[in-house]
Design a protein around this motif. Structure first.
Motif, mmCIF file in Angstrom:
data_model
loop_
_atom_site.group_PDB
_atom_site.id
_atom_site.type_symbol
_atom_site.label_atom_id
_atom_site.label_comp_id
_atom_site.label_asym_id
_atom_site.label_seq_id
_atom_site.Cartn_x
_atom_site.Cartn_y
_atom_site.Cartn_z
ATOM 1 N N PRO B 16 0.828 -1.210 0.000
ATOM 2 C CA PRO B 16 0.000 0.000 0.000
ATOM 3 C C PRO B 16 0.864 1.261 0.000
ATOM 4 C CG PRO B 16 -0.665 -1.500 1.752
ATOM 5 C CD PRO B 16 0.621 -2.026 1.206
ATOM 6 N N VAL B 17 0.371 2.278 -0.678
ATOM 7 C CA VAL B 17 1.110 3.530 -0.793
ATOM 8 C C VAL B 17 0.285 4.654 -0.177
ATOM 9 C CG1 VAL B 17 2.174 5.174 -2.383
ATOM 10 C CG2 VAL B 17 2.159 2.729 -2.931
ATOM 11 N N GLU B 18 0.930 5.464 0.669
ATOM 12 C CA GLU B 18 0.269 6.649 1.221
ATOM 13 C C GLU B 18 0.519 7.790 0.246
ATOM 14 O OE1 GLU B 18 -1.179 6.512 4.514
ATOM 15 O OE2 GLU B 18 -0.785 4.367 4.425
ATOM 16 N N ALA B 19 -0.509 8.172 -0.492
ATOM 17 C CA ALA B 19 -0.299 9.111 -1.604
ATOM 18 C C ALA B 19 -0.877 10.489 -1.314
ATOM 19 C CB ALA B 19 -0.913 8.532 -2.880
ATOM 20 N N ASP B 20 -0.954 10.875 -0.036
ATOM 21 C CA ASP B 20 -1.569 12.164 0.284
ATOM 22 C C ASP B 20 -0.728 13.347 -0.176
ATOM 23 O OD1 ASP B 20 0.243 11.246 2.156
ATOM 24 O OD2 ASP B 20 -0.580 12.477 3.762
ATOM 25 N N ARG B 79 -3.870 0.460 -4.968
ATOM 26 C CA ARG B 79 -3.112 0.355 -3.715
ATOM 27 C C ARG B 79 -2.689 1.737 -3.196
ATOM 28 N NH1 ARG B 79 -1.557 -4.495 -1.869
ATOM 29 N NH2 ARG B 79 -1.767 -6.302 -3.233
ATOM 30 N N PHE B 80 -3.123 2.757 -3.870
ATOM 31 C CA PHE B 80 -2.746 4.118 -3.451
ATOM 32 C C PHE B 80 -3.864 4.695 -2.582
ATOM 33 C CE2 PHE B 80 1.057 5.442 -5.861
ATOM 34 C CZ PHE B 80 1.286 4.268 -6.553
ATOM 35 N N GLY B 96 -8.161 5.690 -13.386
ATOM 36 C CA GLY B 96 -7.923 4.365 -12.836
ATOM 37 C C GLY B 96 -8.521 4.272 -11.450
ATOM 38 N N PRO B 97 -8.510 3.083 -10.879
ATOM 39 C CA PRO B 97 -9.103 2.915 -9.546
ATOM 40 C C PRO B 97 -8.179 3.449 -8.454
ATOM 41 C CG PRO B 97 -8.169 0.856 -10.319
ATOM 42 C CD PRO B 97 -8.005 1.825 -11.439
ATOM 43 N N VAL B 98 -8.777 3.851 -7.348
ATOM 44 C CA VAL B 98 -7.995 4.336 -6.202
ATOM 45 C C VAL B 98 -8.411 3.564 -4.957
ATOM 46 C CG1 VAL B 98 -7.730 6.642 -7.178
ATOM 47 C CG2 VAL B 98 -9.643 6.167 -5.640
ATOM 48 N N SER B 99 -7.580 3.647 -3.941
ATOM 49 C CA SER B 99 -7.843 2.910 -2.709
ATOM 50 C C SER B 99 -8.597 3.780 -1.697
ATOM 51 C CB SER B 99 -6.511 2.421 -2.125
ATOM 52 O OG SER B 99 -6.740 1.629 -0.979
ATOM 53 N N PHE B 100 -8.444 3.472 -0.430
ATOM 54 C CA PHE B 100 -9.211 4.118 0.630
ATOM 55 C C PHE B 100 -8.885 5.621 0.751
ATOM 56 C CE2 PHE B 100 -9.020 -0.100 3.214
ATOM 57 C CZ PHE B 100 -9.850 -0.701 2.291
ATOM 58 N N HIS B 101 -9.823 6.325 1.362
ATOM 59 C CA HIS B 101 -9.626 7.704 1.845
ATOM 60 C C HIS B 101 -9.427 8.733 0.731
ATOM 61 C CE1 HIS B 101 -9.042 5.632 5.661
ATOM 62 N NE2 HIS B 101 -7.983 5.000 5.169
ATOM 63 N N ALA B 102 -9.782 8.433 -0.485
ATOM 64 C CA ALA B 102 -9.620 9.430 -1.548
ATOM 65 C C ALA B 102 -10.482 10.654 -1.220
ATOM 66 C CB ALA B 102 -10.019 8.851 -2.894
#
Lengths: 299, 282
Positions: B16-20, B79-80, B96-102
């Protein structure tokens, strides 16, 4: 200066700053939008006796709820006076009209930095007796007030600007028929200009007033200098020989340019047979900061 | 000049990547190398944007301080996490798809996701707009656990389906889900609007104290803690319908003058909230 043999007097109309707002009224159909518009702008001819001046601006090109709608203009001597009168009028005349809703009409013709807000819906909401609810759509808050017919929707805040009130010109004619025909022709043209309200009945006033009176309790009285029937008794009459009737058109608008344009097209249209002179009312330029010189406008 | 910054994912990461950190304001005014050097937390260690993305800047010179770049991410970003989190302005587009907390806690700007979004989409956001051209997970616009307030402003438009607890504890704003929605839509909401186009799970509006849950596909039954009032055109609906239509969120089966059955509830919370069930055209 003469237009169609009508003398345009070398004088000016003196007008004043007024707090102004535009309201869009919608309803299920044109009939009920007009009913509400006529009711809310009724008895709003002069701040002297009505506390507010108002008129129907025209058909709304695009209303927030997509229903038929009319724009109305309101003018008060101060923000407080305007708010007080609009609260009463919207509450008693628009909210009571079947199927109506009430929105800020916007004042896109006025600079953004001159706009302030009147929280009208935010106060009328209390009519809901605790059952009112708000709904924010696209950052704009609306109030939903339950009423017997269903719900009355009103925008929370309305835009207020410094408008102009008291623009005017007077049509001096050989007869009342000629004066009325000229005034009607002028109003017909002037109504086409957006942002302009002609607050008197049909846009025309036959009883223009002067400031003050011999009676201390009256703030205004009949404009004796322009009354033909007492011409010989008034020391400084403004009635030329042969004039038997005078009608005035009072102009309120959101901007200086709108008053000027309305005055110009109105005078041009009023120069009809039987009209002898067109002039304007002023106080020597000492009271109102907006001056509309007739000959300059028509030059 | 407003520049466009394109980040194209090379390979999907295993962790998982933290992309904030991927926000329009963080890439504005930077050259390609500077953007590539921005840190990304991958698993439990720090890597860089350049390790995962190909960076490309188009449309002219770097921005001035007053002009934000438009940021565009492309690839399988499932996974971002935290993409667009705490965003304040500008436009961020994800292809594309994004992970949690977008878009969680965002306060302004526009986040466009051309794919599916994970859980907690727009959680506790206070402003701005999120558009999901796909499905959303659970807890869209809701509060985080332990918090009493969900989203308190802004708009979430989901063109696909959404999961459970959509709009839970929200306090203001609009969530519109074109497709189906899971259980407990608008759970314990205090204000705002949750609009569901398709079928909805159980207990919509449970414990709501204010606000509106609008269901264009009425459920077979509603909670007994909601009481019927009347069938009418809600005065705000034509305005909201017009706003949604302008935003490209179509509600063809209703039209602006739709009839709704209005229920008040939850009676356990004072009955000031409302369930509006589509009931045909006026």
């Amino acid at each position: 200066m003469r237009i169609n043999n009508v003398e345009i007097v070398d004088t000016f109309a003196e007008a004043f700053p007024m707090a102004a707002a535009r309201v869009t009224i919608t309803a299920k159909n044109e009939k009920w939008a007009m009913q509400a518009a006529q009711a809310v702008t009724g008895f709003a001819t002069s701040v002297i006796g009505c506390g507010i001046e108002a008129g129907i601006d025209g058909v709304s090109s695009k209303t927030p709820d997509g229903r038929p709608g009319l724009d109305c203009l309101f003018f008060g001597m101060s923000a407080g006076a305007l708010e007080k009168q609009m609260l009463k009028r919207i509450g008693q005349a628009i909210m009571t009209t079947p199927t109506s809703a009430c929105f800020d009409g916007g004042v896109s013709e006025c600079p953004a930095d001159e706009r302030t807000e009147l929280k009208l819906g935010g106060k009328i909401r209390y009519f809901g007796d605790g059952f009112q609810a708000s709904k924010v759509i696209n950052d704009t808050r609306y109030w939903r007030i339950p009423v017997m017919e269903g719900e009355f929707l009103i925008q929370e805040s309305f835009t207020m600007v410094d408008g102009i009130g008291g623009g005017n010109f007077m049509i001096l004619a050989e007869s009342d028929d000629a004066a009325l025909a000229a005034a009607e022709a002028a109003v017909e043209r002037m109504k086409e200009i957006r942002g302009v309200a002609l607050p008197f009945p049909g846009g025309i006033v036959r009883s223009g007033s002067q400031v003050g009176s011999k009676y201390a309790f009256l703030p205004a009285s009949t404009n004796v200098a322009f009354c033909p029937t007492i011409r010989s008794r008034v020391p400084k009459t403004e009635i030329p020989k042969g004039v038997n009737s005078v009608m005035e058109i009072v102009i309120d608008a959101l901007t200086y340019e709108q008053v000027a344009e309305a005055t110009r097209v109105g005078i041009e249209a009023a120069c009809l047979p039987g009209v002898m002179q067109i002039t304007a009312g002023n106080y020597g330029g000492k009271l109102g900061k907006h001056h509309f010189h007739l000959q300059e406008l028509l030059g | 000049m407003n520049t466009r910054v394109h980040l194209t994912l090379r390979t999907a990461p295993d962790l998982p990547v933290e992309a904030d950190s991927l926000l329009p304001e963080t890439v504005t005014g930077k050259e390609t190398a500077d953007i590539a050097a921005l840190p990304l937390l991958v698993g439990n260690h720090t890597e860089t944007v350049g390790d995962h993305f190909q960076v490309e800047i188009t449309d002219g010179s770097p921005d001035t301080a007053d002009t934000l770049a438009t940021l565009e991410l492309t690839g399988n970003l499932s996974r971002f996490k935290h993409i667009g989190e705490a965003m304040t302005r500008g436009t961020l587009t994800v292809n594309g798809p994004v992970s949690f907390h977008a878009g969680a806690k965002m306060s302004g700007g526009e986040l466009i996701i051309n794919g599916d979004a994970g859980d907690y989409l727009g959680a506790m956001m206070t402003g701005g707009t999120i558009v999901v051209n796909g499905n959303a997970g659970h807890f869209a616009g809701s509060s985080y656990r332990g918090y009493s307030r969900g989203m308190s402003g802004g708009t979430i438009l989901v063109h696909g389906n959404a999961g459970n607890l959509t709009g839970a504890r929200m306090r203001r704003g609009l969530i519109a889900v074109r497709g189906t929605c899971g259980d407990l839509a608008g759970f314990s909401m205090g204000a705002g609007t949750v609009l569901i186009g398709g079928e909805v799970g159980v207990r919509a509006g449970a414990n709501m104290s204010r606000g509106s849950v609008i269901l264009l596909t009425p459920p077979e039954e509603i909670r007994p803690t909601f009481r019927y009032n009347a069938t009418c055109v809600p005065a705000f609906w034509p305005v909201m319908h017009g706003s949604l239509s302008e935003a490209g969120w179509s509600v063809p089966e209703t039209g602006p003058y739709a009839l709704f059955k209005k229920y008040s509830g939850d009676v356990n919370e004072g009955s000031r909230g409302e369930l509006l069930l589509y009931a045909g055209t006026a």
